[in-house]
Design an enzyme around this catalytic site. Structure first.
Site, PDB file in Angstrom:
ATOM      1  N   SER A  37     -41.379 -14.958  25.522  1.00  0.00           N
ATOM      2  CA  SER A  37     -39.999 -14.514  25.367  1.00  0.00           C
ATOM      3  C   SER A  37     -39.346 -14.388  26.747  1.00  0.00           C
ATOM      4  O   SER A  37     -39.352 -15.341  27.521  1.00  0.00           O
ATOM      5  CB  SER A  37     -39.968 -13.200  24.579  1.00  0.00           C
ATOM      6  N   HIS A  42     -40.281 -14.599  15.807  1.00  0.00           N
ATOM      7  CA  HIS A  42     -40.407 -14.504  17.258  1.00  0.00           C
ATOM      8  C   HIS A  42     -41.607 -13.661  17.662  1.00  0.00           C
ATOM      9  O   HIS A  42     -42.260 -13.933  18.677  1.00  0.00           O
ATOM     10  CB  HIS A  42     -39.119 -13.912  17.845  1.00  0.00           C
ATOM     11  N   ASP A  72     -39.698 -19.006  14.374  1.00  0.00           N
ATOM     12  CA  ASP A  72     -38.972 -18.243  15.389  1.00  0.00           C
ATOM     13  C   ASP A  72     -37.531 -18.744  15.435  1.00  0.00           C
ATOM     14  O   ASP A  72     -37.242 -19.802  15.976  1.00  0.00           O
ATOM     15  CB  ASP A  72     -39.654 -18.420  16.747  1.00  0.00           C
TER      16      ASP A  72
END
Length: 388
Positions: free
Chosen positions: A158, A361, A328
């Site tokens: 991320s 995610h 995601d």
């Protein structure tokens, strides 16, 4: 405190170091931090030529506590403990792993709650704006502290993946391998919009006081809780939420019929309220504002390539591994493929894995076997090539 039993593949009980730097750090905004402290944890052993070091960069609400058990709070397990440790994909029998809490965060590094030397009060809303590039430059000083000239790898998921990318472009000669998980070369307009709504929730909280709530002994808990709820929705996939919560309702009146109103009725509402309230008890609102803005600003194509990601990436010398997850929708596979296409255009080394996982995610934090095997194989190649 009685020691809790440790798993055989744990790095064990850990405590952070606090590294203080007096050399001023010039920030992307043009402002200067005259001095600062960074909270750091390390795992494994640095070899004689300091060539087996791996930097793990954290995402929005994580910290330097990457792996192991907090020696002062045995319930506090490292946020990537399933990834880092003896015999794990990032094997601390082979690699020396460093986790750094970024500037502006709230887990021991200098940030808005720290005392400003010029005023003797917490920085609050006056803390300087920070960017991914600023974090990377501060991390480079941590590398210098340990005598590390070149990382065997820089890795992150991320926002941490953005830092890994930035390392490869800012300090190309200091990164041998770059692992980018569930990340993106820049935020989409939709992502910036989610961040802005979250920030507005915090700023509009009556206890926010322009970021100077510390001196009033207040916490903008309601706004921070809503901000976390907004973010948390984007971390989960639709399928994952359907499986976990569906449309289950939880409140019944005495006669056995559903209640009607604006209270917490659906299970997913209860979950989000719980996550938001919990988050507001340990995270700092000013840090949330700073870090989400750093996410917004990250755009190496514009910074280094005049809008062309391939031009920006020409600076990189590292071998890349990019990993995305099919569900995601915050940082979808299409964004990772942009990175892949840019590097292939440059005839640079990149491996890519698109993992079919249901968790959205947050999949980058999970122990998906396929995902972990991809990472393990990449690190094994690094270790074998260098004799670790």
């Amino acid at each position: 405190m009685t020691a809790a039993p440790l798993a055989a593949n744990s790095v064990g009980y850990v405590r952070p170091q606090f590294l203080h730097f007096d050399e001023p750090l010039r920030l992307s905004s043009g402002q200067m931090l005259a001095s600062y402290t960074l909270a750091v944890e390390t795992y494994g052993h640095l070899n004689a030529d300091a060539s087996n070091a791996v930097l793990v960069c954290h995402a929005l609400n994580a910290s330097h506590h990457v792996a192991g058990v907090n020696a002062d709070d045995h319930k506090d397990i490292g946020w990537w403990d399933n990834m880092v440790g003896p015999g794990k994909p990032l094997d601390t029998n082979r690699f020396f792993v460093i986790g750094v809490n970024n500037l502006g965060s709230c887990f021991g590094s200098t940030g808005p709650a720290s005392i400003c030397p010029e005023t003797g009060k917490p920085w609050g809303g006056c803390f300087p704006m920070v960017t991914v590039e600023d974090w990377v430059n501060a991390q480079a000083r941590v590398a210098d502290y340990y005598g590390i000239q070149k990382f065997a790898a820089v890795m992150g998921g991320s926002l941490g993946g953005m830092q890994a990318m930035s390392w490869a472009m800012q300090w190309p000669e200091r990164v041998a391998n770059c692992i980018v998980v569930a990340s993106t070369p820049s935020l989409s307009a939709q992502n910036i919009a989610f961040n802005e709504v979250a920030r507005c929730a915090i700023i509009s909280d009556p206890d926010f006081n322009n970021g100077n709530y510390y001196e009033h002994q207040l916490v903008p808990a309601q706004g921070l809780s809503v901000a976390r709820m907004i973010g948390h929705i984007t971390y989960l996939s639709d399928d994952d939420m359907a499986v976990k919560f569906g449309r289950e309702r939880r409140n019944f009146a005495a006669n056995g019929h559903y209640q009607y109103g604006y209270g917490v009725e659906f299970e997913v509402e209860s979950y989000l309220r719980y996550q938001g309230e919990k988050f507001s008890r340990f995270f700092d609102a000013n840090s949330y504002l700073l870090i989400t803005r750093a996410l917004d600003y990250f755009d190496p194509a514009r910074k280094y390539g005049n809008g062309d990601l391939a031009v920006a990436l020409k600076r990189a010398q590292a071998n890349f591994l990019a990993i995305s997850f099919t569900t995601d929708w915050r940082f979808p596979p299409a964004r990772s493929r942009e990175l892949v296409r840019a590097m292939l255009k440059n005839q640079q080394s990149i491996s890519y894995a698109e993992i079919d996982a249901p968790h959205g995610h947050d999949a980058f934090l999970m122990a998906d076997p396929t995902y972990h095997q991809v990472v393990r194989a990449f690190y094994q190649r690094i270790a074998e090539a260098n004799g670790y």
